[in-house]
Design an enzyme around this catalytic site. Structure first.
Site, PDB file in Angstrom:
ATOM      1  CD  GLU A   1       2.557  -1.818 -13.335  1.00  0.00           C
ATOM      2  OE1 GLU A   1       2.207  -1.119 -12.382  1.00  0.00           O
ATOM      3  OE2 GLU A   1       1.780  -2.588 -13.921  1.00  0.00           O
TER       4      GLU A   1
ATOM      5  NE  ARG B   1      -3.543   0.099   2.443  1.00  0.00           N
ATOM      6  CZ  ARG B   1      -4.692   0.241   1.777  1.00  0.00           C
ATOM      7  NH1 ARG B   1      -5.180  -0.789   1.126  1.00  0.00           N
ATOM      8  NH2 ARG B   1      -5.338   1.366   1.783  1.00  0.00           N
TER       9      ARG B   1
ATOM     10  N   GLY C   1      -5.414   8.119   4.026  1.00  0.00           N
ATOM     11  CA  GLY C   1      -6.452   8.914   3.360  1.00  0.00           C
ATOM     12  C   GLY C   1      -5.930  10.311   3.110  1.00  0.00           C
TER      13      GLY C   1
HETATM   14  C1  F6R Z   1      -1.004  -1.915 -12.776  1.00  0.00           C
HETATM   15  C2  F6R Z   1      -1.964  -1.820 -11.688  1.00  0.00           C
HETATM   16  C3  F6R Z   1      -2.853  -0.629 -11.645  1.00  0.00           C
HETATM   17  C4  F6R Z   1      -4.270  -1.048 -11.174  1.00  0.00           C
HETATM   18  C5  F6R Z   1      -5.122   0.214 -10.944  1.00  0.00           C
HETATM   19  C6  F6R Z   1      -6.533  -0.126 -10.518  1.00  0.00           C
HETATM   20  O1  F6R Z   1      -0.275  -3.096 -12.692  1.00  0.00           O
HETATM   21  O2  F6R Z   1      -2.013  -2.663 -10.836  1.00  0.00           O
HETATM   22  O3  F6R Z   1      -2.896   0.034 -12.862  1.00  0.00           O
HETATM   23  O4  F6R Z   1      -4.855  -1.883 -12.132  1.00  0.00           O
HETATM   24  O5  F6R Z   1      -4.515   1.010  -9.955  1.00  0.00           O
HETATM   25  O6  F6R Z   1      -6.556  -0.810  -9.300  1.00  0.00           O
HETATM   26  P1  F6R Z   1      -7.860  -1.576  -8.836  1.00  0.00           P
HETATM   27  O7  F6R Z   1      -8.084  -2.707  -9.791  1.00  0.00           O
HETATM   28  O8  F6R Z   1      -7.554  -2.054  -7.450  1.00  0.00           O
HETATM   29  O9  F6R Z   1      -8.983  -0.582  -8.878  1.00  0.00           O
END
Ligand code: F6R
Length: 589
Positions: A473, A27, A100
């Protein structure tokens, strides 16, 4: 972003907090800190960088005896990743961690400064500590209640009061659970952080405050006690292990066949368990990053085979634009975490306009899972590597099945072989994944380059987008995805001797066009790598996967690009599971 864990109980919290933070490192991982508390003092230890730095520092210090503590791993929003800005923050009687964004932090800070408060960091979090401290006389709940009434934005807070041996927490629009153990209780941003101790938890709703001791959890809202349902997760403690793989990213790619089988099984037994999309005139697919690219796979198939109008939108744009809804619009939200701030906002916008929402989501307890009208759950299990792999495959897989069902419902396809092929998909995918040597060979050809292109047409362009994102990435190589036919309108000027260009070719009807585009870049010196479901004699570098129904072809192609990205990043010694500047769950806009 940011991860929180808190503990009160029979044990000393150090190991629990550090191990918990390691599970939450996805995170955010630019700085971290802990606060340990006993009835005499609060000890705060912080460090810049990964959790391992904090652990090392804690090992060197003499720690106070304690049974109560909070900890935090940070992804910087307000202020640089320094020790001063790392959490926990302490003002007066209050020590707290926060996930947050407090949107009115500047305004509140100015007011509090006039009242004599001295701030030591650039963070919005310190403002929350100062506000709670301001309202604290002797009643912690009253102080938190008054403070959160003044805070705009999102927060999950873990709070310690100097003269209390209890742990306090509250949340709004940021994930947080309260874990229930035996003679110990927890707070955490994600159940994965405490799964070694308990699988029972409660979820707090907006405005609820939990007061936690080792034997009790009391939840109140506006000073009235609320009875909470105890939930249980079926996550296994070993879901967090790397199981012998060098990286979570590799482990998670290798899990794709199993999780695909699990996700598809009920629908392949009965397609009608999937929602009926034929009643909608148009569909908006809204998501971020890879989830949005999975949406492009879905839109391509829905338009091509189910004759359904689909717009795919980036959630951060969708939430602010003037969306023109039709009464028969369906909004499909795609999100692994179910906590992506922009996707949540897009969902709420659709709901405010009385538009039906369908979520394709992994985390069943997430905000998107709870607030959307209908859900399709993917069964990815915990995805720990920051770059998504298995969740993307399941998102694209479910959309592919939905496209097939919709085409069938509209009587536009009548081919039961498609379901049979979907049943074969996990086995074929395993065969594709087992050819790791082939991907390493390609990776060795390209890993020392600094620019690359991925080209394709129609669905192959959607695949290119994900291939390109995955590579950049995790390996930090600049890469762009382009519609193969569009290169010659400007971008082709960047093609030079030895520049790698991945060309994706699965769309039978248009393959000759893409091959012409390959020739155009080859004749300008590009090193082309063809990724396809058939072999091309004249191409030297190629990856060929088994041919399957066009509904599922992307599910065999994308994993090859994921593995190439993985091998390239490994050859470049990158921090594969935690690429710089990223965080997995993007809970800020
Ligand atoms: C790329 C990646 C991000 C997520 C994006 C959406 O490898 O992991 O581009 O796909 O941040 O995240 P979620 O699916 O959790 O809404």
């Amino acid at each position: 972003m940011c991860g929180i864990i808190g503990y009160v109980g029979k044990s000393s919290p150090k190991e629990i907090l550090i191990e918990g933070l390691k599970s939450l490192e996805y995170r955010g991982y630019d700085s971290a800190g802990v606060a340990l508390k006993n009835d005499k003092e609060v000890q705060i230890i912080k460090s810049v960088g990964k959790i391992s730095n904090l652990e090392e520092k804690m090992n060197k210090e003499s720690l106070i005896d304690s049974n109560l503590g909070i900890a935090h791993t940070r992804w910087a929003t307000h202020g640089k990743p320094t020790e001063e800005n790392a959490h926990p923050h302490q003002i007066g009687n209050i020590t707290l961690v926060h996930n947050g964004i407090i949107e009115n932090a500047d305004e509140l800070r100015k007011q509090l400064m006039v009242e004599g408060i001295i701030f030591n960091s650039d963070t919005d979090t310190e403002v929350a500590a100062a506000l709670i401290n301001k309202y604290y006389e002797s009643n912690p709940i009253e102080a938190i209640n008054k403070a959160i009434k003044e805070i705009n934005g999102s927060y999950a807070l873990g709070v310690l009061f100097k003269d209390s041996d209890k742990l306090y927490t509250t949340r709004k629009d940021s994930p947080l659970i309260v874990g229930i153990g035996e003679e110990e209780n927890f707070i955490a941003s994600d159940i994965a952080a405490i799964i070694n101790y308990t699988n029972k938890y409660i979820l707090l709703e907006e405005g609820e405050i939990a007061e936690i001791t080792k034997d009790s959890i009391t939840v109140t809202k506006n000073n009235k006690e609320i009875k909470k349902e105890i939930l249980t997760t079926n996550m296994e403690a070993d879901a967090k292990d790397k199981c012998g793989y060098d990286h979570y990213m590799l482990k998670e790619i290798m899990e794709e066949p199993i999780v695909l089988e699990k996700t598809f099984k009920p629908y392949l037994d009965n397609l009608n368990l999937l929602p009926d999309l034929t009643k909608y005139e148009e569909i908006h697919i809204v998501a971020c990053g890879s989830a949005m690219y999975a949406g492009l796979i879905g839109s391509s198939l829905l338009e091509e085979y189910a004759n359904t109008k689909v717009d795919v939108e980036v959630a951060s744009e969708y939430r602010y634009k003037n969306v023109i809804y039709n009464r028969k619009t369906l909004v499909i939200l795609i999100s692994q975490s179910g906590e992506t701030a922009d996707t949540i906002a897009a969902m709420r916008k659709a709901k405010e306009n009385n538009i039906d929402t369908l979520a394709i989501v992994n985390v069943k307890t997430s905000t998107i899972a709870r607030e959307s009208d209908q859900q399709i759950f993917i069964e990815a299990g915990p995805e720990i590597a920051v770059a998504t792999t298995k969740a993307y495959i399941l998102q694209a897989g479910i959309l592919s099945l939905l496209a097939y069902k919709t085409a069938k419902d509209k009587k536009l396809v009548n081919d039961d072989k498609v379901v049979e092929e979907a049943k074969m998909l996990p086995r074929l995918l395993k065969e594709v994944l087992d050819r790791r040597e082939d991907y390493l060979k390609i990776a060795k050809e390209i890993y020392n380059k600094e620019d690359m292109f991925f080209i394709g047409r129609k669905i192959d362009y959607a695949i290119s987008m994900e291939g390109s994102l995955k590579l950049k990435e995790v390996s930090y190589i600049h890469s762009e995805a382009y519609q193969a036919g569009e290169l010659k309108h400007g971008t082709i000027s960047l093609i030079e001797e030895g520049l790698p260009v991945f060309a994706i070719i699965t769309d039978e009807a248009i393959k000759d066009k893409t091959i012409s585009n390959i020739e155009e870049v080859k004749s300008r010196g590009a090193k082309t790598i063809v990724v396809s479901n058939e072999e091309y004699e004249e191409q030297t570098l190629q990856i060929t996967v088994p041919k399957i129904s066009p509904f599922f072809q992307s599910i065999l192609i994308v994993p090859t690009l994921q593995l190439i990205a993985y091998e390239v990043a490994k050859l470049r010694n990158c921090d594969i599971d935690k690429p710089k500047n990223l965080a997995k769950s993007v809970t800020v806009e």
